[in-house]
Design a protein around this motif. Structure first.
Motif, PDB file in Angstrom:
ATOM      1  N   GLU A 104     -11.922 -12.220   3.340  1.00  0.00           N
ATOM      2  CA  GLU A 104     -10.887 -11.428   2.674  1.00  0.00           C
ATOM      3  C   GLU A 104     -10.101 -10.711   3.759  1.00  0.00           C
ATOM      4  O   GLU A 104     -10.689 -10.176   4.702  1.00  0.00           O
ATOM      5  N   SER A 105      -8.775 -10.677   3.638  1.00  0.00           N
ATOM      6  CA  SER A 105      -8.000 -10.082   4.725  1.00  0.00           C
ATOM      7  C   SER A 105      -6.741  -9.411   4.212  1.00  0.00           C
ATOM      8  O   SER A 105      -6.144  -9.821   3.210  1.00  0.00           O
ATOM      9  N   THR A 106      -6.374  -8.370   4.921  1.00  0.00           N
ATOM     10  CA  THR A 106      -5.073  -7.717   4.762  1.00  0.00           C
ATOM     11  C   THR A 106      -4.426  -7.697   6.146  1.00  0.00           C
ATOM     12  O   THR A 106      -4.199  -6.630   6.725  1.00  0.00           O
ATOM     13  N   LEU A 107      -4.166  -8.881   6.678  1.00  0.00           N
ATOM     14  CA  LEU A 107      -3.692  -9.027   8.057  1.00  0.00           C
ATOM     15  C   LEU A 107      -2.178  -9.063   8.157  1.00  0.00           C
ATOM     16  O   LEU A 107      -1.633  -9.170   9.251  1.00  0.00           O
ATOM     17  N   SER A 108      -1.495  -8.997   7.026  1.00  0.00           N
ATOM     18  CA  SER A 108      -0.044  -8.864   7.008  1.00  0.00           C
ATOM     19  C   SER A 108       0.259  -7.425   6.622  1.00  0.00           C
ATOM     20  O   SER A 108       0.166  -7.037   5.454  1.00  0.00           O
ATOM     21  N   SER A 109       0.595  -6.604   7.611  1.00  0.00           N
ATOM     22  CA  SER A 109       0.702  -5.165   7.369  1.00  0.00           C
ATOM     23  C   SER A 109       1.932  -4.790   6.549  1.00  0.00           C
ATOM     24  O   SER A 109       1.904  -3.818   5.784  1.00  0.00           O
ATOM     25  N   THR A 110       3.012  -5.541   6.681  1.00  0.00           N
ATOM     26  CA  THR A 110       4.268  -5.145   6.034  1.00  0.00           C
ATOM     27  C   THR A 110       4.169  -5.034   4.517  1.00  0.00           C
ATOM     28  O   THR A 110       4.603  -4.020   3.947  1.00  0.00           O
ATOM     29  N   PRO A 111       3.633  -6.030   3.791  1.00  0.00           N
ATOM     30  CA  PRO A 111       3.578  -5.893   2.334  1.00  0.00           C
ATOM     31  C   PRO A 111       2.793  -4.661   1.892  1.00  0.00           C
ATOM     32  O   PRO A 111       3.193  -3.975   0.939  1.00  0.00           O
ATOM     33  N   ASP A 171       2.430   0.888  -0.213  1.00  0.00           N
ATOM     34  CA  ASP A 171       2.077   2.304  -0.067  1.00  0.00           C
ATOM     35  C   ASP A 171       3.283   3.200  -0.317  1.00  0.00           C
ATOM     36  O   ASP A 171       3.172   4.234  -0.987  1.00  0.00           O
ATOM     37  N   GLN A 172       4.433   2.813   0.213  1.00  0.00           N
ATOM     38  CA  GLN A 172       5.641   3.595  -0.026  1.00  0.00           C
ATOM     39  C   GLN A 172       6.008   3.605  -1.502  1.00  0.00           C
ATOM     40  O   GLN A 172       6.412   4.634  -2.055  1.00  0.00           O
ATOM     41  N   MET A 173       5.833   2.474  -2.163  1.00  0.00           N
ATOM     42  CA  MET A 173       6.164   2.393  -3.587  1.00  0.00           C
ATOM     43  C   MET A 173       5.205   3.234  -4.430  1.00  0.00           C
ATOM     44  O   MET A 173       5.598   3.775  -5.468  1.00  0.00           O
ATOM     45  N   ARG A 174       3.945   3.357  -3.992  1.00  0.00           N
ATOM     46  CA  ARG A 174       3.020   4.247  -4.704  1.00  0.00           C
ATOM     47  C   ARG A 174       3.501   5.696  -4.679  1.00  0.00           C
ATOM     48  O   ARG A 174       3.159   6.495  -5.544  1.00  0.00           O
ATOM     49  N   ARG A 175       4.307   6.014  -3.678  1.00  0.00           N
ATOM     50  CA  ARG A 175       4.853   7.363  -3.541  1.00  0.00           C
ATOM     51  C   ARG A 175       6.165   7.533  -4.326  1.00  0.00           C
ATOM     52  O   ARG A 175       6.827   8.572  -4.214  1.00  0.00           O
ATOM     53  N   GLY A 176       6.571   6.470  -5.043  1.00  0.00           N
ATOM     54  CA  GLY A 176       7.774   6.549  -5.850  1.00  0.00           C
ATOM     55  C   GLY A 176       9.017   6.001  -5.190  1.00  0.00           C
ATOM     56  O   GLY A 176      10.114   6.059  -5.761  1.00  0.00           O
ATOM     57  N   VAL A 177       8.892   5.443  -3.985  1.00  0.00           N
ATOM     58  CA  VAL A 177      10.036   4.899  -3.254  1.00  0.00           C
ATOM     59  C   VAL A 177      10.401   3.539  -3.842  1.00  0.00           C
ATOM     60  O   VAL A 177       9.525   2.746  -4.208  1.00  0.00           O
ATOM     61  N   SER A 178      11.681   3.243  -3.932  1.00  0.00           N
ATOM     62  CA  SER A 178      12.108   1.944  -4.446  1.00  0.00           C
ATOM     63  C   SER A 178      11.717   0.837  -3.479  1.00  0.00           C
ATOM     64  O   SER A 178      11.466   1.075  -2.293  1.00  0.00           O
ATOM     65  N   PHE A 179      11.694  -0.406  -4.013  1.00  0.00           N
ATOM     66  CA  PHE A 179      11.330  -1.542  -3.175  1.00  0.00           C
ATOM     67  C   PHE A 179      12.257  -1.656  -1.966  1.00  0.00           C
ATOM     68  O   PHE A 179      11.797  -1.830  -0.828  1.00  0.00           O
ATOM     69  N   ASP A 180      13.571  -1.562  -2.190  1.00  0.00           N
ATOM     70  CA  ASP A 180      14.526  -1.726  -1.092  1.00  0.00           C
ATOM     71  C   ASP A 180      14.347  -0.644  -0.030  1.00  0.00           C
ATOM     72  O   ASP A 180      14.402  -0.930   1.179  1.00  0.00           O
ATOM     73  N   ASP A 181      14.129   0.590  -0.454  1.00  0.00           N
ATOM     74  CA  ASP A 181      13.941   1.673   0.514  1.00  0.00           C
ATOM     75  C   ASP A 181      12.609   1.533   1.241  1.00  0.00           C
ATOM     76  O   ASP A 181      12.496   1.867   2.426  1.00  0.00           O
ATOM     77  N   ALA A 182      11.605   1.031   0.538  1.00  0.00           N
ATOM     78  CA  ALA A 182      10.308   0.812   1.185  1.00  0.00           C
ATOM     79  C   ALA A 182      10.413  -0.277   2.249  1.00  0.00           C
ATOM     80  O   ALA A 182       9.819  -0.172   3.332  1.00  0.00           O
ATOM     81  N   LEU A 183      11.174  -1.334   1.949  1.00  0.00           N
ATOM     82  CA  LEU A 183      11.386  -2.386   2.937  1.00  0.00           C
ATOM     83  C   LEU A 183      12.136  -1.837   4.144  1.00  0.00           C
ATOM     84  O   LEU A 183      11.786  -2.135   5.304  1.00  0.00           O
ATOM     85  N   ALA A 184      13.155  -1.029   3.907  1.00  0.00           N
ATOM     86  CA  ALA A 184      13.912  -0.432   5.015  1.00  0.00           C
ATOM     87  C   ALA A 184      13.005   0.439   5.878  1.00  0.00           C
ATOM     88  O   ALA A 184      13.129   0.453   7.113  1.00  0.00           O
ATOM     89  N   TYR A 185      12.100   1.164   5.241  1.00  0.00           N
ATOM     90  CA  TYR A 185      11.150   1.994   5.990  1.00  0.00           C
ATOM     91  C   TYR A 185      10.278   1.115   6.890  1.00  0.00           C
ATOM     92  O   TYR A 185      10.064   1.432   8.067  1.00  0.00           O
ATOM     93  N   PRO A 215       7.748   0.554  -8.540  1.00  0.00           N
ATOM     94  CA  PRO A 215       6.790   1.652  -8.301  1.00  0.00           C
ATOM     95  C   PRO A 215       5.808   1.836  -9.452  1.00  0.00           C
ATOM     96  O   PRO A 215       4.634   2.144  -9.221  1.00  0.00           O
ATOM     97  N   ASP A 216       6.237   1.614 -10.686  1.00  0.00           N
ATOM     98  CA  ASP A 216       5.329   1.750 -11.826  1.00  0.00           C
ATOM     99  C   ASP A 216       4.247   0.670 -11.807  1.00  0.00           C
ATOM    100  O   ASP A 216       3.114   0.915 -12.237  1.00  0.00           O
ATOM    101  N   ASP A 217       4.603  -0.547 -11.331  1.00  0.00           N
ATOM    102  CA  ASP A 217       3.621  -1.626 -11.233  1.00  0.00           C
ATOM    103  C   ASP A 217       2.542  -1.304 -10.203  1.00  0.00           C
ATOM    104  O   ASP A 217       1.385  -1.706 -10.341  1.00  0.00           O
ATOM    105  N   VAL A 218       2.930  -0.579  -9.168  1.00  0.00           N
ATOM    106  CA  VAL A 218       2.053  -0.363  -8.017  1.00  0.00           C
ATOM    107  C   VAL A 218       1.113   0.816  -8.225  1.00  0.00           C
ATOM    108  O   VAL A 218      -0.041   0.808  -7.772  1.00  0.00           O
ATOM    109  N   ARG A 219       1.584   1.849  -8.911  1.00  0.00           N
ATOM    110  CA  ARG A 219       0.749   3.038  -9.113  1.00  0.00           C
ATOM    111  C   ARG A 219      -0.388   2.737 -10.097  1.00  0.00           C
ATOM    112  O   ARG A 219      -0.175   2.112 -11.136  1.00  0.00           O
ATOM    113  N   CYS A 220      -1.601   3.208  -9.744  1.00  0.00           N
ATOM    114  CA  CYS A 220      -2.766   2.990 -10.586  1.00  0.00           C
ATOM    115  C   CYS A 220      -3.248   4.330 -11.133  1.00  0.00           C
ATOM    116  O   CYS A 220      -3.291   5.321 -10.401  1.00  0.00           O
ATOM    117  N   PRO A 221      -3.652   4.378 -12.404  1.00  0.00           N
ATOM    118  CA  PRO A 221      -4.106   5.648 -12.980  1.00  0.00           C
ATOM    119  C   PRO A 221      -5.481   6.076 -12.487  1.00  0.00           C
ATOM    120  O   PRO A 221      -5.884   7.219 -12.677  1.00  0.00           O
TER     121      PRO A 221
END
Length: 369
Positions: free
Chosen positions: A200-207, A212-226, A277-283
């Motif tokens: 099992e791996s998370t070796l692609s850091s960008t996604p 993580d940025q989207m969990r904070r409420g950031v839009s997809f486009d802004d998270a990619l720019a970050y 962001p709603d898809d990414v956040r978990c309760p």
């Protein structure tokens, strides 16, 4: 001894290689007995061959010090020029300008090729042609580029020491699979005799940085720019977003560690494009990450890349944003986890130098390593 090397690719990783060579000349010499001289370099605009003036064995201490200073200045001058947006073909450098990287590898006298050109998943070029030719010319090859390994691993392995022929040139690529994370090294070197039941791996850091940025409420486009501002996104962002980068690294792992032949068509792949962001956040305490896995089944392995909700006690679930990791599930060694947090592309460049130092027994006559 001064090892003659070529560098193809002067993006973030290639520039990092030159900076690390410039900064660690003395350590390479004192700790490992390795000198290094850049005898040729290439970017997308062309190539430059400095010539073979790397033999320091007959020089006195003062002459060697002068040569080291000149080498450091040369490397840093190239880095500064590239950071300023200049093309290699426009620089005033000693030696001979050449048309392209392929011409450089065809003609240059060198011991090692460092290959860091952008990944192309259509034909693996230009990296595939460069590495193939280097190995044919008995140069060791150290790769950060993934395309050649994804598309032609069996061919390149057959040309190298990975074929079992100790006299063949070496092929090394730990920086192509998770930057500084020693994922390939642990799998190939340390899991002797083990039956690897799952990777099992998370070796692609960008996604996962984007998630993580989207969990904070950031839009997809802004998270990619970050993520792009951190210098970790592939030149073609779709490679990260659509899960191709994760799939590529998984394929390199399963071929080099598991010895399992596979292609991109064998990977059940789902990226993170279209998530909100709603898809990414978990309760609850679970975390959504893009996970690449190889799971043993009858006749081989099932390969997948997909967003997965991981329980909080999963070894990949509680890392820092963008942290990379790999988990090996084995019969002999139990569960082994390797994780690495790095900022920017320096870790990948450092992994290339790690591979270079690992070649010391092949480069230094009489080495006891």
């Amino acid at each position: 001894m001064a090892v003659r090397y070529l560098l193809t690719g002067l993006g973030n990783v290639g520039r990092g290689v030159l900076e690390l060579f410039a900064a660690h000349q003395e350590t390479l010499a004192s700790r490992y007995g390795l000198g290094a001289r850049l005898v040729g370099v290439a970017d997308s605009s062309g190539a430059h061959y400095f010539g073979d003036k790397s033999n320091d064995d007959d020089k006195g201490d003062a002459d060697r010090d002068d040569a080291d200073t000149h080498e450091r200045e040369k490397l840093l001058a190239i880095v500064r020029a590239k950071r300023a947006g200049r093309r290699l073909r426009d620089l005033d450098l000693p030696g001979t300008p050449l048309a392209d990287a392929q011409t450089l590898v065809d003609r240059a006298a060198a011991d090692v090729l460092f290959e860091a050109t952008p990944t192309d998943l259509t034909d693996g070029q230009p990296g595939l042609g460069l590495v193939r030719r280097a190995l044919q010319r008995n140069m060791h090859a150290v790769l950060a580029s993934k395309g050649p390994l994804v598309l032609a691993y069996p061919e390149l392995a057959a040309l190298s020491d990975l074929s079992g022929d100790d006299d063949a040139p070496a092929l090394r690529f730990s920086g192509a699979v998770g930057g500084a994370t020693p994922s390939v090294n642990v799998g190939r070197r340390d899991l002797v005799l083990a039956d690897i039941e799952q990777i099992e791996s998370t070796l692609s850091s960008t996604p996962n940085l984007i998630l993580d940025q989207m969990r904070r409420g950031v839009s997809f486009d802004d998270a990619l720019a970050y993520a792009q501002a951190q210098g970790v996104v592939e030149p073609d962002p779709s490679l990260d977003i659509d899960g191709y980068d994760a799939a590529n690294k998984l394929l390199i792992l399963v071929q080099s560690v598991l010895g399992y032949p596979a292609t991109l068509k064998d990977v059940d792949r789902q990226g993170i494009g279209g998530l909100t962001p709603d898809d990414v956040r978990c309760p609850d305490d679970r975390v959504l990450l893009l996970v690449a896995s190889a799971t043993k089944q009858a006749g081989g392995y099932h390969l997948s890349v997909r967003p997965r909700l991981l329980e909080p006690d999963h070894p990949l679930a509680n890392g820092a944003p963008g942290e990379m990791g790999v988990v090996y599930h084995t019969d002999l060694y139990g569960r082994i986890t390797v994780r690495c947090y790095e900022e920017g592309p320096t870790g990948t460049a450092a992994a290339m130098l790690r591979d270079f130092v690992g070649l010391r027994p092949r480069l230094v006559v009489g080495s006891s390593l």
